[in-house]
Design a protein around this motif. Structure first.
Motif, PDB file in Angstrom:
ATOM      1  N   SER A 115      32.548  68.188  54.367  1.00 45.98           N
ATOM      2  CA  SER A 115      33.653  68.493  53.439  1.00 45.98           C
ATOM      3  C   SER A 115      33.265  68.645  51.920  1.00 45.98           C
ATOM      4  N   GLN A 116      32.164  68.266  51.683  1.00 50.16           N
ATOM      5  CA  GLN A 116      31.541  68.543  50.041  1.00 50.16           C
ATOM      6  C   GLN A 116      30.307  68.575  50.193  1.00 50.16           C
ATOM      7  N   PHE A 117      29.877  69.109  49.023  1.00 51.74           N
ATOM      8  CA  PHE A 117      28.255  69.524  48.839  1.00 51.74           C
ATOM      9  C   PHE A 117      27.513  68.258  48.773  1.00 51.74           C
ATOM     10  N   SER A 118      26.393  68.119  49.096  1.00 46.82           N
ATOM     11  CA  SER A 118      25.582  66.957  48.893  1.00 46.82           C
ATOM     12  C   SER A 118      24.029  67.650  49.189  1.00 46.82           C
ATOM     13  N   ALA A 119      23.058  66.948  48.080  1.00 50.24           N
ATOM     14  CA  ALA A 119      21.913  67.323  48.361  1.00 50.24           C
ATOM     15  C   ALA A 119      21.206  65.874  48.144  1.00 50.24           C
ATOM     16  N   ILE A 120      20.458  65.360  49.156  1.00 52.38           N
ATOM     17  CA  ILE A 120      19.827  64.002  49.211  1.00 52.38           C
ATOM     18  C   ILE A 120      18.425  64.191  49.562  1.00 52.38           C
ATOM     19  N   ALA A 121      17.598  63.777  48.728  1.00 52.57           N
ATOM     20  CA  ALA A 121      16.204  63.744  48.772  1.00 52.57           C
ATOM     21  C   ALA A 121      15.733  62.764  49.899  1.00 52.57           C
ATOM     22  N   LEU A 122      15.206  63.182  50.994  1.00 53.04           N
ATOM     23  CA  LEU A 122      14.761  62.549  52.123  1.00 53.04           C
ATOM     24  C   LEU A 122      13.580  61.896  51.898  1.00 53.04           C
ATOM     25  N   ALA A 123      12.658  62.500  51.503  1.00 56.22           N
ATOM     26  CA  ALA A 123      11.161  61.953  51.054  1.00 56.22           C
ATOM     27  C   ALA A 123      10.678  62.790  50.002  1.00 56.22           C
ATOM     28  N   LYS A 124       9.708  61.954  49.005  1.00 57.98           N
ATOM     29  CA  LYS A 124       9.372  62.477  47.933  1.00 57.98           C
ATOM     30  C   LYS A 124       7.864  62.030  47.507  1.00 57.98           C
TER      31      LYS A 124
ATOM     32  N   GLU B 130       3.395  65.706  45.794  1.00 59.76           N
ATOM     33  CA  GLU B 130       3.074  66.903  46.396  1.00 59.76           C
ATOM     34  C   GLU B 130       4.188  67.514  47.016  1.00 59.76           C
ATOM     35  N   LEU B 131       5.131  66.701  47.698  1.00 56.43           N
ATOM     36  CA  LEU B 131       6.133  67.286  48.265  1.00 56.43           C
ATOM     37  C   LEU B 131       7.533  66.494  48.137  1.00 56.43           C
ATOM     38  N   GLU B 132       8.447  67.497  48.296  1.00 48.97           N
ATOM     39  CA  GLU B 132       9.926  66.881  48.389  1.00 48.97           C
ATOM     40  C   GLU B 132      10.605  67.598  49.328  1.00 48.97           C
ATOM     41  N   LEU B 133      11.533  66.747  50.267  1.00 48.93           N
ATOM     42  CA  LEU B 133      12.283  67.095  51.382  1.00 48.93           C
ATOM     43  C   LEU B 133      13.549  66.883  51.054  1.00 48.93           C
ATOM     44  N   ILE B 134      14.621  67.854  50.810  1.00 47.52           N
ATOM     45  CA  ILE B 134      15.857  67.664  50.551  1.00 47.52           C
ATOM     46  C   ILE B 134      16.962  68.283  51.502  1.00 47.52           C
ATOM     47  N   ARG B 135      17.791  67.418  52.103  1.00 42.32           N
ATOM     48  CA  ARG B 135      18.943  67.600  53.008  1.00 42.32           C
ATOM     49  C   ARG B 135      20.018  68.375  52.272  1.00 42.32           C
ATOM     50  N   MET B 136      20.476  69.406  52.384  1.00 45.55           N
ATOM     51  CA  MET B 136      21.615  70.044  51.625  1.00 45.55           C
ATOM     52  C   MET B 136      22.647  70.415  52.687  1.00 45.55           C
ATOM     53  N   CYS B 137      24.015  69.660  52.450  1.00 40.88           N
ATOM     54  CA  CYS B 137      25.070  70.074  53.127  1.00 40.88           C
ATOM     55  C   CYS B 137      26.039  70.916  52.072  1.00 40.88           C
ATOM     56  N   MET B 138      26.336  72.129  52.685  1.00 43.05           N
ATOM     57  CA  MET B 138      26.847  73.114  51.839  1.00 43.05           C
ATOM     58  C   MET B 138      28.290  73.565  52.713  1.00 43.05           C
ATOM     59  N   PRO B 139      29.479  73.216  52.178  1.00 45.80           N
ATOM     60  CA  PRO B 139      30.747  73.670  52.836  1.00 45.80           C
ATOM     61  C   PRO B 139      30.882  75.081  52.632  1.00 45.80           C
ATOM     62  N   LYS B 140      31.628  75.552  53.463  1.00 38.49           N
ATOM     63  CA  LYS B 140      31.826  77.113  53.443  1.00 38.49           C
ATOM     64  C   LYS B 140      32.301  77.557  52.265  1.00 38.49           C
TER      65      LYS B 140
END
Length: 114
Positions: A24-33, A36-46
């Motif tokens: 329902s809303q935008f979010s960007a959460i760093a899962l691991a960092k 050398e590396l960063e993994l980010i989960r992004m939720c993007m509403p339509k």
């Protein structure tokens, strides 16, 4: 609000949650960092967009759910579930969610920043 702890080596990460409200809303959460590396989960509403920008490291965008249009290299690619796009470091790009979407962003940190 407490800061989210990054995952440690060997820890299982739940990337797709089944919460009805998560898109329902935008979010960007760093899962691991790491350095050398960063993994980010992004939720993007339509309809959510990210204007053109760039990062210094190489990136991959993996669409896990929904549909995301990526503008880069003078054109547009639409990613659906299970599709991934690689962009070299410094490549300008923009994102637009065509549907409620979840994207896994991987950034390989540029050597200049280490």
């Amino acid at each position: 609000m407490m800061a989210l702890e990054h995952a440690s080596s060997g820890q299982v990460i739940e990337v797709l949650r089944r919460d009805d409200d998560e898109l329902s809303q935008f979010s960007a959460i760093a899962l691991a960092k790491t350095d050398e590396l960063e993994l980010i989960r992004m939720c993007m509403p339509k309809g959510k967009t990210m204007p053109e920008h760039h990062v210094f490291g190489e990136i991959t965008l993996l669409c896990l759910q929904g549909q995301v249009a990526v503008t880069a290299h003078g054109g547009e690619q639409v990613l659906g579930p299970g599709q991934m796009l690689y962009l070299r470091g410094g490549q300008a790009h923009a994102l637009a969610a065509r549907e409620d979407s979840v994207v896994l962003l991987t950034i390989l940190m540029a050597k200049a920043w280490r």
